[in-house]
Each structure stands twice: as C-alpha cells, then as structure tokens.
Design an enzyme around this catalytic site. Structure first.
Site, PDB file in Angstrom:
ATOM      1  N   ASP A  77       9.229  25.067   0.976  1.00 21.94           N
ATOM      2  CA  ASP A  77       9.684  23.671   0.903  1.00 21.94           C
ATOM      3  C   ASP A  77      11.167  23.623   0.568  1.00 21.94           C
ATOM      4  O   ASP A  77      11.605  22.780  -0.226  1.00 21.94           O
ATOM      5  CB  ASP A  77       8.841  22.939  -0.173  1.00 21.94           C
ATOM      6  CG  ASP A  77       9.071  21.435  -0.189  1.00 21.94           C
ATOM      7  OD1 ASP A  77       8.822  20.815  -1.244  1.00 21.94           O
ATOM      8  OD2 ASP A  77       9.517  20.882   0.840  1.00 21.94           O
ATOM      9  N   LYS A 110      14.514  23.385   6.255  1.00 22.25           N
ATOM     10  CA  LYS A 110      13.770  23.631   7.498  1.00 22.25           C
ATOM     11  C   LYS A 110      14.420  24.707   8.367  1.00 22.25           C
ATOM     12  O   LYS A 110      13.743  25.471   9.026  1.00 22.25           O
ATOM     13  CB  LYS A 110      13.651  22.323   8.275  1.00 22.25           C
ATOM     14  CG  LYS A 110      14.999  21.703   8.667  1.00 22.25           C
ATOM     15  CD  LYS A 110      14.802  20.308   9.201  1.00 22.25           C
ATOM     16  CE  LYS A 110      16.124  19.645   9.540  1.00 22.25           C
ATOM     17  NZ  LYS A 110      16.834  20.307  10.657  1.00 22.25           N
ATOM     18  N   ASP A 112       5.924  22.589   3.908  1.00 20.29           N
ATOM     19  CA  ASP A 112       6.111  21.139   3.884  1.00 20.29           C
ATOM     20  C   ASP A 112       7.022  20.699   5.035  1.00 20.29           C
ATOM     21  O   ASP A 112       7.710  21.517   5.650  1.00 20.29           O
ATOM     22  CB  ASP A 112       6.741  20.713   2.539  1.00 20.29           C
ATOM     23  CG  ASP A 112       6.756  19.196   2.360  1.00 20.29           C
ATOM     24  OD1 ASP A 112       7.621  18.714   1.614  1.00 20.29           O
ATOM     25  OD2 ASP A 112       5.914  18.506   2.977  1.00 20.29           O
ATOM     26  N   ASN A 113       7.020  19.413   5.334  1.00 20.06           N
ATOM     27  CA  ASN A 113       7.986  18.764   6.235  1.00 20.06           C
ATOM     28  C   ASN A 113       7.908  19.203   7.687  1.00 20.06           C
ATOM     29  O   ASN A 113       8.940  19.288   8.373  1.00 20.06           O
ATOM     30  CB  ASN A 113       9.410  18.977   5.709  1.00 20.06           C
ATOM     31  CG  ASN A 113       9.545  18.493   4.292  1.00 20.06           C
ATOM     32  OD1 ASN A 113       9.859  19.270   3.373  1.00 20.06           O
ATOM     33  ND2 ASN A 113       9.309  17.209   4.075  1.00 20.06           N
ATOM     34  N   GLU A 115       6.718  11.599   1.734  1.00 13.67           N
ATOM     35  CA  GLU A 115       6.699  11.285   0.294  1.00 13.67           C
ATOM     36  C   GLU A 115       7.155   9.843   0.019  1.00 13.67           C
ATOM     37  O   GLU A 115       8.138   9.367   0.597  1.00 13.67           O
ATOM     38  CB  GLU A 115       7.567  12.267  -0.514  1.00 13.67           C
ATOM     39  CG  GLU A 115       8.937  12.550   0.038  1.00 13.67           C
ATOM     40  CD  GLU A 115       8.981  13.847   0.815  1.00 13.67           C
ATOM     41  OE1 GLU A 115       8.008  14.136   1.531  1.00 13.67           O
ATOM     42  OE2 GLU A 115       9.967  14.568   0.716  1.00 13.67           O
TER      43      GLU A 115
HETATM   44  O1  7JJ Z   1      15.618  19.529   2.455  1.00 13.43           O
HETATM   45  C1  7JJ Z   1      14.448  19.335   2.106  1.00 13.43           C
HETATM   46  N1  7JJ Z   1      13.808  20.309   1.420  1.00 13.43           N
HETATM   47  C2  7JJ Z   1      12.524  20.166   1.019  1.00 13.43           C
HETATM   48  N2  7JJ Z   1      11.796  19.067   1.232  1.00 13.43           N
HETATM   49  C3  7JJ Z   1      12.395  18.025   1.897  1.00 13.43           C
HETATM   50  C4  7JJ Z   1      11.634  16.839   2.096  1.00 13.43           C
HETATM   51  O2  7JJ Z   1      10.362  16.820   1.608  1.00 13.43           O
HETATM   52  C5  7JJ Z   1      12.183  15.758   2.763  1.00 13.43           C
HETATM   53  C6  7JJ Z   1      13.494  15.802   3.253  1.00 13.43           C
HETATM   54  C7  7JJ Z   1      14.017  14.584   3.946  1.00 13.43           C
HETATM   55  C8  7JJ Z   1      13.478  14.197   5.163  1.00 13.43           C
HETATM   56  C9  7JJ Z   1      13.925  13.040   5.779  1.00 13.43           C
HETATM   57  C10 7JJ Z   1      14.914  12.282   5.169  1.00 13.43           C
HETATM   58  F1  7JJ Z   1      15.342  11.150   5.749  1.00 13.43           F
HETATM   59  C11 7JJ Z   1      15.439  12.669   3.949  1.00 13.43           C
HETATM   60  C12 7JJ Z   1      14.999  13.822   3.337  1.00 13.43           C
HETATM   61  C13 7JJ Z   1      14.268  16.964   3.063  1.00 13.43           C
HETATM   62 CL1  7JJ Z   1      15.878  17.014   3.655  1.00 13.43          CL
HETATM   63  C14 7JJ Z   1      13.724  18.090   2.382  1.00 13.43           C
HETATM   64 MG    MG Z   2       9.610  18.816   1.202  1.00 11.11          MG
END
Ligand code: 7JJ
Ligand code: MG
Length: 215
Positions: free
Chosen positions: A141, A144, A169-170, A199
């Site tokens: 996590d 990406k 995740d993601n 989330e």
């Molecule tokens: O970088 C991440 N590391 C680990 N988990 C993440 C997550 O759960 C979500 C997002 C994210 C996605 C879309 C958005 F508009 C802003 C933030 C990120 Cl960027 C990460």
């Molecule tokens: Mg995440």
C-alpha cells in the site's frame, strides 16, 4: 509551523481515542476521515476485507509496504499474536514519525517493527538484517508505480513460499494496472480481485487484489 494533515489526525486520535485501545484509535481515524478531512488510510470499508484476510491467514511473519500514519499497521497488528513478527516500511520521515506516535498511542509498539527507509533497500535485507526466513503475508500500500518492482524483489530475494498471501490496495483508485496484470498473468499466483469502496467515499469504487504465491 502549522500542523500537517497527518499531525491533525494524530492530535484528534490523542484527544478522542483511548490510549492502549487499538479499535478506538481506528474508529477515531475513520471518524476524522469521514467527517473532517479525507486522508489516504485504508479505511473502515476496505479495512474490514483486510481483517478477514489476516484472520484467515493468521500470519506469524508479516510485511507491510507503506505505513503512512500507521492505520493499517494498527489494523493488522491488533489481530496478530504477540509471537508474530510484523514489519512495516515507510519512506517518508514525517509520516513515519506520526505513525510511531499513533502506534504507541494504540499500545502496539511491541508488536510492530517500524522501518523508515526505501522498500527497495529493505526487502533485500529482510533475511540477513531482520532475521526473516520467508513471509506468510504481505500488504502492499505504498506507491502504485513500484508495486511490480517490489513484488519482483520479494520473489528474487526468496521471501515468498508456497501459500504466501500478498494483498495490494488501490487496484482501481488511483489504480495499479501493471501490477494487476502481472499477478494475474505471470503464472506464479492465484489472484482474486475484491471490489470495495475507496476510503471515506460512498461512491468511488476501489478494491484489493489478493494473490497467493504458488511456490
Ligand atoms: O499513494 C498512495 N499510497 C497508498 N494508498 C493510497 C490510497 O489509498 C489512495 C491514494 C489516492 C487515490 C486517489 C486520489 F485522488 C488521491 C489519493 C493514494 Cl495516492 C495512495
Ligand atoms: Mg492505499
């Protein structure tokens, strides 16, 4: 200087959760995420899916890539026995500092080995420096664009064994298409996608990929 968002979440936890009570810490972070400020914690909805995977796997040796503020580390560690070895790796020093305080407030500092470093440097040291033989479970996590680099590092460093469970995740948001493609088509994993919600969002879709190493 003004507090960062992560420091604001930590302050909210310290003022609204009960010291030594991990569930109250998770509830406070989630309340803040839903009601006050969005943050990239795994969150309550995807968190419940990870809980199920951790309970099913009951890992004695576990690795998390991406501590952030410690939410998923607390989520995982609260389900592990004292005898388990659980390492979490965070590159960003400020986030690692917040995580250390969040984990300490939850009373789980004895169950979590927190490492502040680049995962690419840590993974090759796990056997020698952290006395790991193989990993029972991994939660990815962090970022990406390095998911594929790091799962390949886990493979080449012989840290996976038949049945090791790798959760990421993601997969949808922000999305890890190269990672999903790799684990689903390389022939080394039995991989399943578990759709969920992003989330602290009622609408946005996201999900976890669960990949079992075939050995
Ligand atoms: O970088 C991440 N590391 C680990 N988990 C993440 C997550 O759960 C979500 C997002 C994210 C996605 C879309 C958005 F508009 C802003 C933030 C990120 Cl960027 C990460
Ligand atoms: Mg995440």
């Amino acid at each position: 200087s003004a507090m960062s968002k992560e420091q604001r979440v930590l302050q909210y936890v310290q003022q609204n959760a009960s010291r030594g009570d991990p569930d109250s810490v998770l509830a406070a972070v989630d309340k803040f995420g839903w009601e006050t400020e969005w943050a990239m914690n795994l969150g309550d909805v995807k968190g419940a899916i990870l809980d199920r995977f951790v309970k099913e796997t009951a890992p004695q040796t576990m690795l998390e890539l991406g501590t952030y503020m410690g939410y998923s580390a607390i989520r995982i560690a609260r389900l592990l026995p004292e005898t388990a070895k659980f390492m979490t790796v965070e590159f960003d020093q400020e986030n690692a500092a917040v995580a250390r305080e969040m984990i300490e407030f939850a009373g789980l500092q004895n169950r979590i080995i927190q490492i502040t470093s680049d995962t690419a440097d840590v993974i090759p040291q796990l056997k020698t420096k952290y006395d790991v033989e193989t990993l029972d479970m991994v939660f990815i996590d962090h970022w990406k664009d390095v998911y594929v680099r790091d799962i390949k590092l886990l493979e080449t460093n012989k840290l996976l064994r038949k049945g090791t469970v790798v959760v990421a995740d993601n997969i949808i948001k922000p999305g890890a298409p190269e990672y999903a493609e790799y684990v689903r088509t390389c022939g080394k994993y039995d991989s399943t996608f578990h759709e969920s919600r992003f989330e602290y969002s009622n609408d946005d879709i996201d999900g976890l990929e669960k990949s079992v190493f075939r050995g």
